[in-house]
Scaffold this motif. Structure first.
Motif, short mmCIF file in Angstrom:
data_model
loop_
_atom_site.label_atom_id
_atom_site.label_comp_id
_atom_site.label_asym_id
_atom_site.label_seq_id
_atom_site.Cartn_x
_atom_site.Cartn_y
_atom_site.Cartn_z
N VAL A 240 -16.72 21.30 10.03
CA VAL A 240 -17.12 21.14 11.43
C VAL A 240 -16.46 19.91 12.02
O VAL A 240 -15.93 19.93 13.14
N ALA B 68 -12.79 20.57 12.70
CA ALA B 68 -12.58 21.43 13.87
C ALA B 68 -12.83 20.69 15.17
O ALA B 68 -12.26 21.01 16.21
N ALA B 69 -13.72 19.69 15.14
CA ALA B 69 -14.10 18.99 16.37
C ALA B 69 -13.01 18.06 16.88
O ALA B 69 -13.01 17.69 18.05
N GLN C 96 -13.07 17.28 24.74
CA GLN C 96 -13.12 18.67 24.27
C GLN C 96 -13.32 19.62 25.46
O GLN C 96 -14.09 19.34 26.37
N GLU D 185 -16.50 25.20 23.54
CA GLU D 185 -17.21 25.32 22.28
C GLU D 185 -16.28 25.77 21.16
O GLU D 185 -15.36 26.55 21.38
N GLN D 186 -16.54 25.25 19.97
CA GLN D 186 -15.78 25.65 18.79
C GLN D 186 -16.77 25.99 17.67
O GLN D 186 -17.90 25.50 17.66
N GLU D 187 -16.32 26.87 16.75
CA GLU D 187 -17.22 27.31 15.70
C GLU D 187 -16.54 27.25 14.33
O GLU D 187 -15.32 27.34 14.23
N ARG E 96 -19.29 20.72 22.24
CA ARG E 96 -20.01 21.09 21.02
C ARG E 96 -19.11 21.82 20.03
O ARG E 96 -18.31 22.67 20.40
N THR E 97 -19.27 21.50 18.73
CA THR E 97 -18.68 22.26 17.64
C THR E 97 -19.80 22.66 16.70
O THR E 97 -20.56 21.80 16.24
N THR E 98 -19.92 23.97 16.43
CA THR E 98 -21.03 24.46 15.62
C THR E 98 -20.52 25.31 14.47
O THR E 98 -19.32 25.54 14.31
N TYR F 184 -20.43 31.14 16.41
CA TYR F 184 -19.91 31.33 17.77
C TYR F 184 -21.05 31.69 18.72
O TYR F 184 -21.77 32.66 18.51
#
Length: 938
Positions: free
Chosen positions: A197, A200-201, A280, A283-285, A456-458, A461
Motif C-alpha cells: 500500500v 502504491a501511494a 495524489q 484513489e488507488q488500490e 487515499r490508497t486502499t 477498489y
C-alpha cells in the motif's frame, strides 16, 4: 537490528574494556584549552559553541559540525547514549534500496581496533542496538551510570564513525542475517500488505520504499558503493550525539570533545534532494493474496511533514478516529461486528508523510463492507464533525504519552533522536505546545482536508463519483520556525538515588495492612523521579488448582475484561478517568492471580488506587464487550495457527504437559482454544468474579515519587469491607522427566522458519550451583557475545536471532533450559549442525577464563542497570514478597557472581546441559514435509 519504516504494527495477545582498544584510543587524548560558557557555568572546550537550551536539554556544536545534546537526569541511575546519523532509506538511489539498513548492520561488525561490537557491548552489560527509518539511522545503548562505561561507549562511537571495517567477508556473512530479517517481515500479512500500500501511494518519493530494501538490491549490493555511502553520510556534520540520564555535564562535554574533535569536518557537500511527491490525483488500490492469517483492510493518506504546524492538529484528529474504545473506527467497525480490531496513526516524517488506518477481521467477515465503513467513517467529517469532548480526550492521551517519554532518559533520548531527524530536536518540546493550543476548528479543518477519496490508497477498489484534491503541503523551515522557541523553565534538578541492594532495602517500607477478610503486604520505596512519577504493582491471589478446574479460559477472560465496565462506569468512562489522572494502567492475569501495572504522577496514585479497587470489586462484564472480546480472541488464535513461532511453541508446550484437560495447567490445542472461547458466557464470568475476587491475598509495591501514608490510606479505603475469597494456594509446577522428541512442522507460505527446544531441569534457584549454571548459559547462548550468537549469527550468518535461556523456580526444584532461533528453511541443516557442534564443544572443552570474566562483568552491569529502573524494582518487590526475600538476595547473587570459578561454571554446564535430552520443534515451509508431519499445536 530494528527496521522502523512502517511501525507501529498491531497485534493481539491473550495470555525477556579491552586493553588493546584503550591503548589505541589513548592516542586521541589530547589536551584542550577552555573558554567560559554562558550556560550555567559550563566551561566550553576550545572550538565548542553553545546552542539552545530547552528544559534542561543543552545543545553544543563541535568545530567539525557534530551536534551534541546533553540532558542530565540524576533521578535514574542509568545513562542512554544515542548517535543519530541523518540518513535513512529516503537518501538511497536507484539500485541502492536497503543500503542504509544494511550499513546499520555492518557497523556492528566493528572496526580494526574493535571487531564484533555487539559482543563487546554484551560483555560490558550494555543494552545496545540500532535502528533504521526513512529519515535516519541511530545506534544507542543504555547502561548503569558509570563514567568508565560512558567513556568507553563514546570512544567506540567516535571510532566507528570513521573506521568501520565494511569488509567483503563480513558483508557476505551478514547478508544471510539481513535476508533472514527480511523474510521475518514477509511472514506477516500486515507487514506485506502495508508495504505494498505504501509503495502504491508514492509515485516518485523514496518514502514509497520499504526501509529493508528490495531483495535484489540487498543481495547484489556493491561493497564499494556501500563504503562510499558510509563515507558520504557517516560524518560529524551529519550526526547528532545525545546523552541522557545520570552523568556529569562538564566531564561529559569534555569527554565528547576529546573523543570526537580529532575527526575533521568533511569537505564534501551532501547531495541535494529534489524529489517532491505530487498531490495524489485519485484513489488507488492494492490486493494481496496469500495463505494463512485473517483479513485486513487498510487506508493510507498523504499528510504534512512533522515540522508543519498542521501535523499535531492532524495527529490529534487521527487519535480521535483511531482510539480504542472511544475512537470512531472502533465504534463503526468493532462495536458493530464488522471487524475484530481497528487501529490508526499519523507517522511523523521529515518530508510530507502519511497516515494509516485499518482493521483486522475475523475469518468470515466481509472485507468489502469493512473497507467501505472504514473509509466512510474517515471521510465523513464534514457531516459528522469532531466534538470538544473528543478533542479533550485525545489531547489528554497525547500529553500523558509525552510526559512519560520526557520522564524517562532512554525514551527522551529516542524522542530527541527522532525530532532531530524530523528537522530539529526542539520539535519534541514544540509539539507539546502545539498540542496544548490546538483548537477544535484547526483539528477539524486539517483532518478533513487530507482525509478525502482522491488522497487515499486502499487494499480494495472503491469507485467514487467526484474527486476532491487535498491541499499541497507547504514547505517548512524548522530553524526559522523555532528560532525564538525557548521551552519552559526547568525545575531544580532531581536528587540522585543510589540503587544498591543495601540502599533499596534500607529505603523500602515493608509492612502488612490488615483488612476485614484478608491482608495487603506492602513494599513502598519513595524516591525522587523526574516528572514526579511512580511505578506501582498490585497482585491479587485467590484459590487453588483444585478450585480452578475447567476454569482456565474463564479466569483469563475475567481478568482481561475487568475494565470493560463496572456498576458505575462504562469502558469509555474508565479510560477517560485514567487519562485525566495521566495514568497508564494495565490489568491482566489468569488462574488464581490478577496483576495490575500502574504508571502515574505520584500525586494521583491514591485516586488511581481508588479506581482500581472499584474496578476489581464492581466489574460487570457487559455482554457486548464479551462478544467483541471473543471476536478478537478468535482472530488472534486463527492467525497464530499459521505462524511458525506459535505452532512450534504450542507443540512443545503440549509435549511437556501431563495435566488433564480440566486442569488449569493444561495446554489446549488451537482447536480446543477456539472451542473454549466460543463457549464463554457472561454468566460464567460473573460467577467466577463473585467467587474468586475478594480480599484474600493482596500484595502492593510502589517505587518513585509518592506519599507512603496517603498510599496506605488509599489501599485501606479501596479494599475495606470486601468479601472474602478462597484461600490462595500456589499452583505447583513440579519437575517431570520428558521423553525427548523432535518435531518438523509444516507452515505453508512462510519465508521464515522458527526453531525451539527445551530440556527440563531438576534445579531450584537457590541451589549451590545455580548461579554457575546461569553464567554457563549466558556464555553459551545468553547474549550477543555468546558462542551460539558468534558462530550462528556472526560467523555463518544463518540466523537473525539465536540464543538460549535458563529458568528455575524459587519454590521447588523445577526449571528449564531452552534454545531458539529464526532462520530460512533452506538453512535448517546448516543451523542444526552448527548448533550441535557448539553445544558439544561447550560440554567437552568447557569455557575459558576470559569468557567467564567478561560474562561476570556484563551481568553485574546489567543487574545494576535493572536496579536503576523503577518499574523493574516494583515488579521485583512483588516477586520477593512471594518468595520471602528482599534485595539482600540480589546482593547475595552479586557476591556469588564475583566469586565464581571457571571450574564451577564448567562443572555446572556438564552436569545440566544434556543435548540428547532436548525436545525440539522446527516450524516453517518445508514442502517435502507437508504430508509427513502434522501441526502438533492443532
Amino acid at each position: 537490528m530494528q527496521t522502523l519504516n512502517r511501525r507501529p504494527a498491531f497485534s493481539f495477545s491473550f495470555l525477556k574494556q579491552p586493553n588493546r582498544l584503550l591503548a589505541i584510543l589513548a592516542m586521541f587524548l589530547l589536551p584542550c584549552s577552555f573558554a567560559w560558557a554562558q550556560n550555567s557555568q559550563v566551561v566550553l572546550p576550545e572550538g565548542v559553541t553553545a546552542g539552545p537550551v530547552v528544559e534542561g536539554t543543552r545543545q553544543y556544536t563541535l568545530e567539525n559540525g557534530l551536534t551534541v545534546l546533553l540532558s542530565p537526569d540524576a533521578s535514574k541511575a542509568s545513562v542512554t547514549v544515542n548517535m543519530t546519523y541523518l540518513v535513512g532509506s529516503r537518501h538511497e538511489n536507484y539500485g541502492q534500496t536497503g543500503m542504509a539498513h544494511l550499513l546499520e548492520h555492518m557497523l556492528f561488525r566493528g572496526t580494526p581496533s574493535l571487531p564484533n561490537a555487539l559482543a563487546e557491548f554484551s560483555k560490558r552489560g550494555l543494552r545496545a542496538n540500532g535502528s533504521t527509518s526513512s529519515d535516519r539511522t541511530n545506534y544507542y545503548a543504555t547502561f548503569a551510570s558509570d563514567p568508565e562505561l560512558l567513556e568507553w561507549y563514546l570512544r567506540w562511537q567516535a571510532d566507528v564513525m570513521v573506521n568501520a571495517t565494511i569488509s567483503r567477508a563480513d558483508l557476505d556473512t551478514e547478508m544471510t542475517v539481513v535476508r533472514n530479517e527480511m523474510e521475518a517481515g514477509e511472514n506477516s500479512p500486515f507487514e506485506s500488505l502495508m508495504q505494498k500500500v505504501q509503495s502504491a501511494a508514492y509515485q516518485w518519493h523514496n518514502y514509497g520504499n520499504d526501509t529493508i530494501g528490495a531483495r535484489s538490491d540487498v543481495e547484489n549490493v556493491d561493497i564499494e558503493q556501500l563504503r562510499a555511502f558510509y563515507r558520504l553520510y557517516y560524518q560529524p556534520d551529519n550526526a547528532v550525539l545525545i546523552v541522557s540520564g545520570r552523568f556529569d555535564l562538564q566531564k561529559t562535554l569534555d569527554l565528547v570533545t576529546n573523543a570526537f574533535s580529532e575527526i575533521p569536518r568533511p569537505k564534501r557537500s551532501l547531495p541535494p534532494e529534489y524529489t517532491i511527491e505530487p498531490v495524489q490525483e485519485g484513489e488507488q488500490e492494492v490486493i494481496v493474496r496469500r495463505q494463512g492469517g485473517t483479513p485486513l483492510v487498510l487506508a493510507q493518506y498523504h499528510i504534512p511533514a512533522a515540522a508543519s504546524p498542521e501535523f499535531v492538529a492532524f495527529d490529534l484528529g487521527a487519535m480521535i478516529l483511531a482510539d480504542t474504545p472511544s475512537g470512531r473506527l472502533y465504534k463503526a467497525l468493532v462495536q458493530k461486528g464488522l471487524a475484530a480490531h481497528s487501529f490508526g496513526f499519523a507517522r511523523p516524517m521529515r518530508q510530507p508523510g502519511y497516515a494509516l488506518f485499518g482493521a483486522q477481521l475475523e475469518n468470515g467477515m466481509n472485507p468489502d463492507e469493512a473497507l467501505i465503513t472504514l473509509t466512510e467513517t474517515l471521510e465523513d467529517l464534514e457531516t459528522q464533525p469532531f466534538t470538544d469532548e473528543e478533542l479533550e480526550r485525545a489531547r489528554t492521551q497525547w500529553m500523558t504519552s509525552w510526559e512519560q517519554t520526557h520522564a524517562d532518559p532512554a525514551s527522551l533520548a529516542s524522542a530527541l533522536s527522532e525530532s532531530a531527524a524530523l528537522g530539529d530536536w526542539r520539535l519534541f518540546y514544540w509539539t507539546r505546545e502545539q498540542a496544548e493550543k490546538a483548537n477544535l476548528k484547526a483539528v477539524q479543518e486539517v483532518t478533513s482536508a487530507y482525509l478525502v477519496p482522491s488522497n487515499r490508497t486502499t487494499g480494495l477498489y472503491i469507485p467514487t463519483e467526484s474527486t476532491q484534491r487535498a491541499p499541497k503541503p507547504k514547505a517548512t523551515d524548522p530553524a526559522a520556525l523555532l528560532k525564538d522557541f525557548e521551552g519552559r523553565e526547568v525545575r531544580d534538578p532531581t536528587a540522585a538515588f543510589e540503587a544498591s541492594p543495601q540502599n533499596i532495602d534500607a529505603q523500602t517500607v515493608r509492612e502488612t495492612l490488615s483488612l476485614d477478610n484478608g491482608t495487603i503486604e506492602l513494599a513502598l520505596l519513595p524516591k525522587p523521579t523526574r516528572g514526579d512519577r511512580v511505578e506501582a504493582r498490585l497482585l491479587l491471589q485467590a484459590g487453588s488448582a483444585e478450585d480452578l478446574k475447567n476454569l482456565r479460559t474463564v479466569s483469563s477472560t475475567a481478568a482481561a475484561l475487568l475494565t470493560r465496565g463496572t456498576t458505575q462506569y462504562t469502558r469509555q468512562e474508565i479510560a477517560d478517568r485514567f487519562d485525566q489522572l495521566q495514568a497508564q494502567v494495565g490489568f491482566g492475569g489468569g488462574g488464581n492471580q490478577v496483576g495490575i501495572n500502574i504508571s502515574v504522577p505520584g500525586k494521583n496514585l491514591p485516586d488511581v488506587i481508588e479506581l482500581v479497587g472499584h474496578i476489581l470489586r464492581e466489574a460487570t462484564y457487559p455482554a457486548e464487550e464479551l462478544d467483541r472480546y471473543k471476536t478478537q480472541a478468535r482472530a488472534s488464535i486463527e492467525s497464530a495457527m499459521t505462524q511458525p513461532g506459535s505452532v512450534a511453541s504450542r507443540t512443545l508446550a503440549r509435549h511437556d504437559n501431563p495435566w488433564p484437560p480440566s486442569d488449569i495447567r493444561y495446554v489446549p490445542t488451537f482447536k480446543e482454544a477456539l472451542e473454549e472461547i466460543n463457549s464463554l458466557s457472561r454468566n460464567a464470568l460473573v460467577d467466577f468474579h463473585q467467587r474468586f475476587y475478594g480480599a484474600a491475598t493482596l500484595r502492593f509495591s510502589a517505587v518513585g515519587s509518592f506519599n507512603p501514608q496517603n498510599t496506605k490510606n488509599a489501599l485501606l479505603q479501596a479494599f475495606k469491607n470486601w468479601k472474602s475469597a478462597p484461600e490462595y494456594k500456589r499452583i505447583e509446577q513440579p519437575f517431570r522427566k520428558v521423553e525427548p522428541e523432535q518435531f518438523t512442522l509444516h507452515t505453508p507460505d512462510k519465508a521464515n522458519a522458527v526453531f525451539m527446544a527445551f530440556q527440563p531441569l531438576e534445579v531450584q534457584d537457590d541451589a549451590p550451583d545455580y548461579t554457575a549454571l546461569y553464567v554457563a548459559n549466558y556464555i553459551l547462548g545468553g547474549s550477543s557475545s555468546s558462542r551460539l550468537w558468534s558462530r550462528i549469527r556472526v560467523e555463518e550468518g544463518i540466523s537473525y536471532d539465536v540464543g538460549s535461556s535458563i529458568d528455575a523456580s524459587a519454590f521447588e526444584p523445577s526449571g528449564e533450559w531452552s534454545l531458539s532461533a529464526i532462520l530460512a528453511p533452506e538453512n535448517a541443516q546448516r543451523f542444526k549442525q552448527a548448533m550441535n557442534e557448539e553445544l558439544e564443544r561447550a560440554i567437552q572443552d568447557g569455557f575459558t577464563q576470559e569468557e567467564l570474566n567478561e560474562a561476570v562483568r556484563a551481568l553485574m552491569n546489567l543487574r545494576r542497570l535493572n536496579r536503576s529502573n523503577d518499574g523493574v524494582l516494583a515488579s521485583v518487590w512483588l516477586d520477593y514478597m512471594q518468595e520471602g526475600r528482599s534485595f539482600a538476595w540480589s546482593a547475595k547473587i552479586d557476591k556469588e557472581l564475583e566469586a565464581l570459578t571457571l571450574e564451577q561454571v564448567n562443572a555446572a554446564a556438564r552436569k545440566y546441559f544434556q543435548p540428547q535430552a532436548l525436545s525440539s520443534a522446527l516450524a516453517g515451509d518445508f514442502p517435502n514435509q507437508a504430508n509427513a508431519e502434522t501441526k502438533q499445536g492443532e
